[in-house]
Each structure stands twice: as structure tokens, then as C-alpha cells.
Scaffold this motif. Structure first.
Motif, PDB file in Angstrom:
ATOM      1  N   GLU A   7     -32.016 -21.423 -17.054  1.00  0.00           N
ATOM      2  CA  GLU A   7     -30.853 -21.013 -17.844  1.00  0.00           C
ATOM      3  C   GLU A   7     -30.773 -19.493 -17.950  1.00  0.00           C
ATOM      4  O   GLU A   7     -29.689 -18.914 -17.843  1.00  0.00           O
ATOM      5  N   LEU A   8     -31.917 -18.855 -18.139  1.00  0.00           N
ATOM      6  CA  LEU A   8     -31.955 -17.399 -18.226  1.00  0.00           C
ATOM      7  C   LEU A   8     -31.494 -16.768 -16.920  1.00  0.00           C
ATOM      8  O   LEU A   8     -30.657 -15.852 -16.925  1.00  0.00           O
ATOM      9  N   LEU A   9     -31.999 -17.256 -15.799  1.00  0.00           N
ATOM     10  CA  LEU A   9     -31.597 -16.709 -14.497  1.00  0.00           C
ATOM     11  C   LEU A   9     -30.102 -16.913 -14.244  1.00  0.00           C
ATOM     12  O   LEU A   9     -29.421 -16.023 -13.721  1.00  0.00           O
ATOM     13  N   ALA A  10     -29.575 -18.066 -14.635  1.00  0.00           N
ATOM     14  CA  ALA A  10     -28.139 -18.332 -14.467  1.00  0.00           C
ATOM     15  C   ALA A  10     -27.320 -17.376 -15.332  1.00  0.00           C
ATOM     16  O   ALA A  10     -26.290 -16.846 -14.891  1.00  0.00           O
ATOM     17  N   HIS A  11     -27.782 -17.122 -16.550  1.00  0.00           N
ATOM     18  CA  HIS A  11     -27.076 -16.199 -17.442  1.00  0.00           C
ATOM     19  C   HIS A  11     -27.118 -14.770 -16.884  1.00  0.00           C
ATOM     20  O   HIS A  11     -26.103 -14.065 -16.900  1.00  0.00           O
ATOM     21  N   LEU A  12     -28.261 -14.350 -16.366  1.00  0.00           N
ATOM     22  CA  LEU A  12     -28.377 -13.019 -15.767  1.00  0.00           C
ATOM     23  C   LEU A  12     -27.478 -12.886 -14.536  1.00  0.00           C
ATOM     24  O   LEU A  12     -26.855 -11.836 -14.326  1.00  0.00           O
ATOM     25  N   ASP A  13     -27.379 -13.934 -13.731  1.00  0.00           N
ATOM     26  CA  ASP A  13     -26.472 -13.923 -12.578  1.00  0.00           C
ATOM     27  C   ASP A  13     -25.019 -13.748 -13.027  1.00  0.00           C
ATOM     28  O   ASP A  13     -24.251 -13.002 -12.409  1.00  0.00           O
ATOM     29  N   ASP A  18     -20.101 -10.627 -13.703  1.00  0.00           N
ATOM     30  CA  ASP A  18     -19.035 -10.184 -14.599  1.00  0.00           C
ATOM     31  C   ASP A  18     -19.070  -8.674 -14.850  1.00  0.00           C
ATOM     32  O   ASP A  18     -18.049  -8.063 -15.115  1.00  0.00           O
ATOM     33  N   GLY A  19     -20.274  -8.097 -14.823  1.00  0.00           N
ATOM     34  CA  GLY A  19     -20.430  -6.675 -15.119  1.00  0.00           C
ATOM     35  C   GLY A  19     -20.544  -6.365 -16.596  1.00  0.00           C
ATOM     36  O   GLY A  19     -20.527  -5.204 -16.999  1.00  0.00           O
TER      37      GLY A  19
END
Length: 84
Positions: A7-13, A18-19
Motif C-alpha cells: 500500500e505504501l509503495l502504491a501511494h508513493l507511485d 500526480d506530483g
């Protein structure tokens, strides 16, 4: 509540894509923020620019107005050190 590594990696992606990122009452109830990375001339990320305040003042309308402003930092490329 805990966040899984996936979940963390998906959020960081999503933040990279989005920037920017928006947080409303995630870490502290009643606090909202809009943040974006600041890039160096070579494309590395050197800092984060964020605006934080009470969630009732940083409502959806204000957040929508701030997103382009903080994203501008993401698209900036500094040719000299930001500090030091």
C-alpha cells in the motif's frame, strides 16, 4: 491502522505520478496539508514544499487552489543549492 508495504509503495507511485499529495486528518485530526517535492537541476528530489493548516481552513476549495502552486515546485529545476 497500519499500512502494508504494498500500500505504501502504491501511494508513493501515485504521489510521483500526480506530483503532489494531500493529507486531511491523516496524522493529526483537524490538520490538512498539500505537499510536493522540489527538484534539483539534475532531476533529483532535494526538498518538499508543503502548506499545512487547520482542515476547516484548508477545505476542498482551498486545497484545489493550492495544488497548482505546490506542483510548481515539482516542476522547478534549481541550478544552485536550495540551502547551504
Amino acid at each position: 491502522m497500519t499500512t502494508s508495504p504494498a500500500e505504501l509503495l502504491a501511494h508513493l507511485d501515485k504521489i510521483r505520478s500526480d506530483g503532489f499529495t494531500v493529507s486531511v486528518s491523516e496524522q493529526l485530526f483537524g490538520i490538512a496539508s498539500v505537499s510536493a517535492p522540489v527538484g534539483a537541476a539534475d532531476g533529483t528530489r532535494v526538498a518538499v514544499l508543503g502548506v499545512t493548516g487547520p482542515a476547516d481552513a484548508l477545505n476542498d476549495t482551498q486545497i484545489a487552489r493550492l495544488i497548482p502552486e505546490v506542483r510548481r515546485a515539482n516542476h522547478s529545476r534549481h541550478t544552485r543549492p536550495v540551502a547551504g
